[in-house]
Design a protein around this motif. Structure first.
Motif, PDB file in Angstrom:
ATOM      1  N   TRP A  22       0.868  -1.168   0.000  1.00 28.64           N
ATOM      2  CA  TRP A  22       0.000   0.000   0.000  1.00 28.64           C
ATOM      3  C   TRP A  22       0.909   1.223   0.000  1.00 28.64           C
ATOM      4  O   TRP A  22       2.124   1.112   0.218  1.00 28.64           O
ATOM      5  N   CYS A  26      -0.283   4.622   4.535  1.00 22.95           N
ATOM      6  CA  CYS A  26      -1.702   4.288   4.379  1.00 22.95           C
ATOM      7  C   CYS A  26      -2.244   3.677   5.672  1.00 22.95           C
ATOM      8  O   CYS A  26      -1.591   2.865   6.328  1.00 22.95           O
ATOM      9  N   CYS A  57      -8.281  -0.650  -2.740  1.00 21.73           N
ATOM     10  CA  CYS A  57      -7.063  -0.776  -1.943  1.00 21.73           C
ATOM     11  C   CYS A  57      -7.266  -1.749  -0.790  1.00 21.73           C
ATOM     12  O   CYS A  57      -6.423  -2.604  -0.522  1.00 21.73           O
ATOM     13  N   ASN A 127     -12.482   5.696   3.526  1.00 22.65           N
ATOM     14  CA  ASN A 127     -11.539   6.815   3.407  1.00 22.65           C
ATOM     15  C   ASN A 127     -12.137   7.979   2.628  1.00 22.65           C
ATOM     16  O   ASN A 127     -11.437   8.939   2.302  1.00 22.65           O
ATOM     17  N   GLY A 131      -9.422   5.455  -3.797  1.00 24.04           N
ATOM     18  CA  GLY A 131      -7.968   5.516  -3.761  1.00 24.04           C
ATOM     19  C   GLY A 131      -7.304   4.764  -4.893  1.00 24.04           C
ATOM     20  O   GLY A 131      -6.382   5.268  -5.528  1.00 24.04           O
ATOM     21  N   CYS A 205      -6.464   7.918   3.788  1.00 19.61           N
ATOM     22  CA  CYS A 205      -5.822   7.760   2.477  1.00 19.61           C
ATOM     23  C   CYS A 205      -4.760   8.844   2.362  1.00 19.61           C
ATOM     24  O   CYS A 205      -5.075  10.020   2.144  1.00 19.61           O
TER      25      CYS A 205
END
Length: 343
Positions: A22, A26, A57, A127, A131, A205
């Motif tokens: 990630w 994150c 994600c 988030n 993302g 994020c």
């Protein structure tokens, strides 16, 4: 059926050999570690555990947990997870989704797994942005959010995941955030619930919506704006100097000052996880005038979907002998000879 007796594991037993990928910083990293620390506390067995995800994600999660896992397609993780649970009800199912995956294309599927009350833990990472696909506004993005898909600011009213879950008939609804030390407590409570347990996890994020939750989730200085709920305990925050009372005129919650610790005199409400109306008021509170309600908002079990399905199958098969040949030979049949002609 699998043996679901608790076993002894460590965090290392739940780590895979895959490189965790990630963006640096994150919030998903913190959630992953919280889950990996919690699973040993629950006595979970990797061979009886399944993580199911959609697209996004958050949906890389199954790669990083040493258990069985399915990385499914966009929004359909609830349908796949339901199929797994019905095929083998003894399995421990964890569903991982995001605000885009779960509330946009997957909103229909998420609603049905909640209303059916399929026994699994559902973690929705919120988030407030897309993302993985480079920062477009998501169903939970706030009004005015500037993004590639809303360059002059979003005019959509954002969806509230916890309110959506309650409205869909969820019997367990909770909230936490990525770096909170109390997140494992929420996960443990969700796992103890028999039925669909929905946990909204606010997740930072770092690239496309950095620090959007800092007003209540910053590592330091935001504690006064968090209301961590505990069943049977008064709704106090800001070090016990403030609380939530019921405005009996408007039938809604109100912030009150607590003098000398006397919360009863201030009329502070005692949390009751079985009170659905109270849970609705908590998830609808606008942050700012009110604190962010965290922890278990609602927990009122009812029979699970798979139990009902098993009972139906058992009843339907009572007094019957399984005979595939007889079944295939029932009704109109015919035999085809070597020449292909019916006899």
């Amino acid at each position: 059926m699998n043996d679901m007796s608790p076993i002894t594991t460590t965090l290392k037993d739940w780590e895979t050999d895959q490189e965790v990928r990630w963006c640096p910083g994150c919030g998903d990293y913190a959630i992953l570690k919280a889950v990996q620390r919690t699973l040993p506390q629950l006595g979970c067995d990797p061979k009886n555990t399944v993580f199911v995800s959609g697209i996004g994600c958050s949906s890389r999660f199954p790669y990083y947990i040493e258990s069985y896992g399915f990385h499914t397609i966009h929004g359909r993780a609830p349908a796949v997870a339901t199929g797994i649970k019905l095929a083998n009800p003894a399995l421990d199912i964890w569903l991982v989704t995001g605000d885009g995956d779960g509330l946009s294309i997957g909103g229909n599927h998420l609603m049905h797994v909640l209303r059916r009350n399929v026994n699994m833990q559902i973690m929705l990472f919120n988030n407030e942005i897309y993302g993985l696909t480079k920062g477009q506004a998501s169903p939970t993005s706030r009004e005015g959010t500037r993004s590639p898909s809303t360059p002059i600011g979003s005019y959509d009213h954002p969806a509230r995941p916890a309110a959506f879950a309650l409205g869909s008939g969820a019997r367990f609804v909770a909230r936490g955030f990525d770096v909170s030390k109390k997140l494992p407590e929420v996960l443990i409570a969700a796992h103890a619930h028999q039925g669909a347990a929905f946990i909204e996890i606010f997740q930072n994020c770092i690239v496309y919506n950095k620090d959007v939750f800092d007003d209540f989730a910053a590592p330091k200085g935001a504690e006064d704006r968090q209301l961590w709920l505990e069943d049977g305990e008064p709704m106090l925050f800001a070090g016990g100097t403030k609380g939530l009372a019921l405005d009996t005129v408007d039938l809604q919650l109100a912030v009150v000052d607590v003098i000398d610790g006397d919360w009863q005199a201030a009329g502070v409400v005692v949390h009751d996880v079985r009170n659905r109306s109270l849970a609705h008021m908590l998830v609808e509170m606008p942050f700012g005038p009110f604190p962010m309600a965290l922890g278990v908002l609602y927990d009122h079990p009812r029979p699970t979907y798979e139990d009902a399905v098993i009972a139906e199958r058992t009843k339907a098969s009572e007094g019957k002998q399984a005979d595939l040949a007889k079944l295939l030979g029932t009704g109109q049949t015919w035999t085809v000879d070597a020449a292909g002609e019916p006899v």
